[in-house]
Design a protein around this motif. Structure first.
Motif, PDB file in Angstrom:
ATOM      1  N   TRP A 167      12.570  25.210 -38.379  1.00 22.20           N
ATOM      2  CA  TRP A 167      12.173  24.334 -37.281  1.00 22.20           C
ATOM      3  C   TRP A 167      12.452  22.893 -37.647  1.00 22.20           C
ATOM      4  O   TRP A 167      12.230  22.467 -38.778  1.00 22.20           O
ATOM      5  CB  TRP A 167      10.680  24.515 -36.975  1.00 22.20           C
ATOM      6  CG  TRP A 167      10.429  25.729 -36.156  1.00 22.20           C
ATOM      7  CD1 TRP A 167      10.242  25.781 -34.810  1.00 22.20           C
ATOM      8  CD2 TRP A 167      10.365  27.082 -36.596  1.00 22.20           C
ATOM      9  NE1 TRP A 167      10.073  27.071 -34.393  1.00 22.20           N
ATOM     10  CE2 TRP A 167      10.140  27.897 -35.481  1.00 22.20           C
ATOM     11  CE3 TRP A 167      10.478  27.687 -37.839  1.00 22.20           C
ATOM     12  CZ2 TRP A 167      10.024  29.276 -35.557  1.00 22.20           C
ATOM     13  CZ3 TRP A 167      10.363  29.070 -37.925  1.00 22.20           C
ATOM     14  CH2 TRP A 167      10.141  29.839 -36.789  1.00 22.20           C
ATOM     15  N   ASP A 168      12.950  22.154 -36.683  1.00 17.47           N
ATOM     16  CA  ASP A 168      13.261  20.744 -36.842  1.00 17.47           C
ATOM     17  C   ASP A 168      11.941  19.966 -36.880  1.00 17.47           C
ATOM     18  O   ASP A 168      11.204  19.922 -35.893  1.00 17.47           O
ATOM     19  CB  ASP A 168      14.120  20.289 -35.660  1.00 17.47           C
ATOM     20  CG  ASP A 168      14.551  18.847 -35.744  1.00 17.47           C
ATOM     21  OD1 ASP A 168      13.735  17.997 -36.154  1.00 17.47           O
ATOM     22  OD2 ASP A 168      15.694  18.567 -35.380  1.00 17.47           O
ATOM     23  N   VAL A 169      11.632  19.366 -38.008  1.00 18.15           N
ATOM     24  CA  VAL A 169      10.366  18.661 -38.198  1.00 18.15           C
ATOM     25  C   VAL A 169      10.233  17.495 -37.220  1.00 18.15           C
ATOM     26  O   VAL A 169       9.162  17.285 -36.641  1.00 18.15           O
ATOM     27  CB  VAL A 169      10.227  18.187 -39.660  1.00 18.15           C
ATOM     28  CG1 VAL A 169       9.019  17.300 -39.842  1.00 18.15           C
ATOM     29  CG2 VAL A 169      10.166  19.386 -40.595  1.00 18.15           C
ATOM     30  N   GLU A 170      11.294  16.754 -37.010  1.00 18.52           N
ATOM     31  CA  GLU A 170      11.225  15.621 -36.079  1.00 18.52           C
ATOM     32  C   GLU A 170      10.932  16.102 -34.661  1.00 18.52           C
ATOM     33  O   GLU A 170      10.176  15.478 -33.925  1.00 18.52           O
ATOM     34  CB  GLU A 170      12.507  14.799 -36.121  1.00 18.52           C
ATOM     35  CG  GLU A 170      12.435  13.516 -35.305  1.00 18.52           C
ATOM     36  CD  GLU A 170      11.269  12.608 -35.684  1.00 18.52           C
ATOM     37  OE1 GLU A 170      10.712  11.961 -34.767  1.00 18.52           O
ATOM     38  OE2 GLU A 170      10.885  12.534 -36.874  1.00 18.52           O
ATOM     39  N   GLU A 171      11.524  17.227 -34.273  1.00 19.58           N
ATOM     40  CA  GLU A 171      11.259  17.787 -32.951  1.00 19.58           C
ATOM     41  C   GLU A 171       9.785  18.182 -32.828  1.00 19.58           C
ATOM     42  O   GLU A 171       9.147  17.918 -31.809  1.00 19.58           O
ATOM     43  CB  GLU A 171      12.156  19.002 -32.710  1.00 19.58           C
ATOM     44  CG  GLU A 171      12.024  19.600 -31.332  1.00 19.58           C
ATOM     45  CD  GLU A 171      12.991  20.746 -31.115  1.00 19.58           C
ATOM     46  OE1 GLU A 171      13.580  20.796 -30.023  1.00 19.58           O
ATOM     47  OE2 GLU A 171      13.165  21.582 -32.023  1.00 19.58           O
TER      48      GLU A 171
END
Length: 59
Positions: free
Chosen positions: A39-43
């Protein structure tokens, strides 16, 4: 990018809660990279800050 249990911790959830929200379509499904889902942490940060809301999103 974060694995499932790390992504869940970022949202202060148990992995089972996180997985349920992903399966229900309430959170992004993550991206598969070389057969591993991440999972994209920033997202995720944008989601919990409310920056990903698209008019139809309700808390």
């Amino acid at each position: 990018m974060a694995k499932e249990d790390t992504a869940a911790r970022l949202l202060d959830m148990k992995p089972t809660e996180f997985r349920g929200l992903v399966e229900g379509g309430h959170l992004p499904a993550g991206r598969e990279i070389a057969g591993i889902r991440r999972w994209d942490v920033e997202e995720l940060r944008k989601i919990f800050r409310g920056e990903m809301a698209d008019g139809g999103f309700e808390w």
